[in-house]
Design a protein around this motif. Sequence first.
Motif, mmCIF file in Angstrom:
data_model
loop_
_atom_site.group_PDB
_atom_site.id
_atom_site.type_symbol
_atom_site.label_atom_id
_atom_site.label_comp_id
_atom_site.label_asym_id
_atom_site.label_seq_id
_atom_site.Cartn_x
_atom_site.Cartn_y
_atom_site.Cartn_z
ATOM 1 N N PHE A 43 0.859 -1.192 0.000
ATOM 2 C CA PHE A 43 0.000 0.000 0.000
ATOM 3 C C PHE A 43 0.893 1.240 0.000
ATOM 4 C CE2 PHE A 43 -2.403 3.290 2.386
ATOM 5 C CZ PHE A 43 -3.514 3.390 1.564
ATOM 6 N N PRO A 44 0.683 2.149 -0.965
ATOM 7 C CA PRO A 44 1.556 3.335 -1.064
ATOM 8 C C PRO A 44 1.188 4.408 -0.032
ATOM 9 C CG PRO A 44 -0.074 3.399 -2.796
ATOM 10 C CD PRO A 44 -0.296 2.103 -2.043
ATOM 11 N N ARG A 45 1.617 4.206 1.199
ATOM 12 C CA ARG A 45 1.246 5.075 2.310
ATOM 13 C C ARG A 45 1.603 6.533 2.046
ATOM 14 N NH1 ARG A 45 2.979 8.845 5.343
ATOM 15 N NH2 ARG A 45 2.146 9.049 7.416
ATOM 16 N N ASP A 46 2.789 6.798 1.510
ATOM 17 C CA ASP A 46 3.214 8.185 1.290
ATOM 18 C C ASP A 46 2.312 8.886 0.273
ATOM 19 O OD1 ASP A 46 5.245 7.753 3.086
ATOM 20 O OD2 ASP A 46 6.812 7.553 1.560
ATOM 21 N N GLN A 47 1.978 8.200 -0.812
ATOM 22 C CA GLN A 47 1.103 8.788 -1.817
ATOM 23 C C GLN A 47 -0.308 8.985 -1.255
ATOM 24 O OE1 GLN A 47 3.268 6.298 -2.348
ATOM 25 N NE2 GLN A 47 4.187 6.489 -4.371
ATOM 26 N N ALA A 48 -0.782 7.989 -0.506
ATOM 27 C CA ALA A 48 -2.115 8.106 0.100
ATOM 28 C C ALA A 48 -2.154 9.262 1.100
ATOM 29 C CB ALA A 48 -2.509 6.796 0.779
ATOM 30 N N MET A 49 -1.098 9.426 1.884
ATOM 31 C CA MET A 49 -1.044 10.526 2.849
ATOM 32 C C MET A 49 -1.092 11.865 2.112
ATOM 33 S SD MET A 49 -0.964 11.932 5.794
ATOM 34 C CE MET A 49 -0.456 10.904 7.148
ATOM 35 N N LEU A 50 -0.312 11.997 1.052
ATOM 36 C CA LEU A 50 -0.309 13.249 0.306
ATOM 37 C C LEU A 50 -1.696 13.533 -0.278
ATOM 38 C CD1 LEU A 50 1.290 15.671 -0.663
ATOM 39 C CD2 LEU A 50 2.024 14.326 -2.622
ATOM 40 N N ALA A 51 -2.337 12.513 -0.858
ATOM 41 C CA ALA A 51 -3.678 12.701 -1.422
ATOM 42 C C ALA A 51 -4.668 13.137 -0.346
ATOM 43 C CB ALA A 51 -4.155 11.417 -2.097
ATOM 44 N N ARG A 52 -4.598 12.524 0.816
ATOM 45 C CA ARG A 52 -5.516 12.889 1.903
ATOM 46 C C ARG A 52 -5.215 14.280 2.442
ATOM 47 N NH1 ARG A 52 -7.066 7.506 4.678
ATOM 48 N NH2 ARG A 52 -7.671 6.334 2.828
ATOM 49 N N LEU A 53 -3.942 14.636 2.543
ATOM 50 C CA LEU A 53 -3.594 15.977 3.016
ATOM 51 C C LEU A 53 -4.070 17.047 2.032
ATOM 52 C CD1 LEU A 53 -0.026 15.437 4.532
ATOM 53 C CD2 LEU A 53 -2.149 15.928 5.773
ATOM 54 N N ILE A 54 -3.918 16.770 0.741
ATOM 55 C CA ILE A 54 -4.400 17.719 -0.270
ATOM 56 C C ILE A 54 -5.901 17.916 -0.106
ATOM 57 C CG2 ILE A 54 -4.818 18.042 -2.755
ATOM 58 C CD1 ILE A 54 -2.014 16.703 -3.175
ATOM 59 N N LYS A 55 -6.621 16.822 0.088
ATOM 60 C CA LYS A 55 -8.070 16.907 0.281
ATOM 61 C C LYS A 55 -8.406 17.710 1.534
ATOM 62 C CE LYS A 55 -12.244 14.189 0.594
ATOM 63 N NZ LYS A 55 -12.875 12.903 0.504
ATOM 64 N N LEU A 56 -7.699 17.469 2.629
ATOM 65 C CA LEU A 56 -7.942 18.190 3.878
ATOM 66 C C LEU A 56 -7.610 19.676 3.726
ATOM 67 C CD1 LEU A 56 -8.700 18.232 6.878
ATOM 68 C CD2 LEU A 56 -6.358 17.504 7.396
ATOM 69 N N VAL A 57 -6.491 19.989 3.073
ATOM 70 C CA VAL A 57 -6.124 21.387 2.842
ATOM 71 C C VAL A 57 -7.204 22.074 2.003
ATOM 72 C CG1 VAL A 57 -4.482 22.891 1.618
ATOM 73 C CG2 VAL A 57 -3.642 21.114 3.164
ATOM 74 N N HIS A 58 -7.674 21.410 0.959
ATOM 75 C CA HIS A 58 -8.732 21.967 0.113
ATOM 76 C C HIS A 58 -9.989 22.252 0.935
ATOM 77 C CE1 HIS A 58 -12.273 21.629 -2.586
ATOM 78 N NE2 HIS A 58 -11.552 22.471 -3.288
ATOM 79 N N LYS A 59 -10.386 21.311 1.766
ATOM 80 C CA LYS A 59 -11.571 21.498 2.598
ATOM 81 C C LYS A 59 -11.403 22.705 3.518
ATOM 82 C CE LYS A 59 -14.365 19.505 6.278
ATOM 83 N NZ LYS A 59 -14.553 20.830 6.843
#
Length: 171
Positions: A28-44
């Motif tokens: 599971f690509p944890r680093d990529q998933a973390m970045l995607a989730r952080l981008i979503k959180l920052v956008h929100k």
Amino acid sequence: MDKPLPAAGGYASIDQKLAISSARHPGFPRDQAMLARLIKLVHKLFCDHGNQLMRDYGISHPEYNVLMMLDGSEHGLSPSEISEAASEKSSNVTRLIDQLLAKGLVSREPSAEDRRKLVVRLSPAGEQLIEQVMPAVIQQLQRFFSGVEPEELRHTETVLTRILMGLEQQP
């Protein structure tokens, strides 16, 4: 003017959940998933804070975004150009334009080049609102990025641009 808004679980919650997923799913690509989730959180959070700020001016953050896309245009934009520039669905752009028309902040008229197309432009009231809003927007953005060095901003822009290019190349 801005009250702190909850971070919808924030970094720690995301990190904890991704650690569990990583343990359950080898590879599971944890680093990529973390970045995607952080981008979503920052956008929100950008949207939440933006809505909070724009409420004082009688508009929503998506309406502000449409006004800013029009402000950056020399001769107005078609609804499809607004949709692309503001990263909004075309049905949402139609609703936003109607709301801005009702508030007297934009005009919509047939294109001089092609009468089948519509052009949306800022009205004088829309231009005046942008002038009123701009100092607060500048101040808010400066607060958001106060802990980030100029070189870090440039690097982040480069990385996010590469990610965007990869996303746009997907089928």
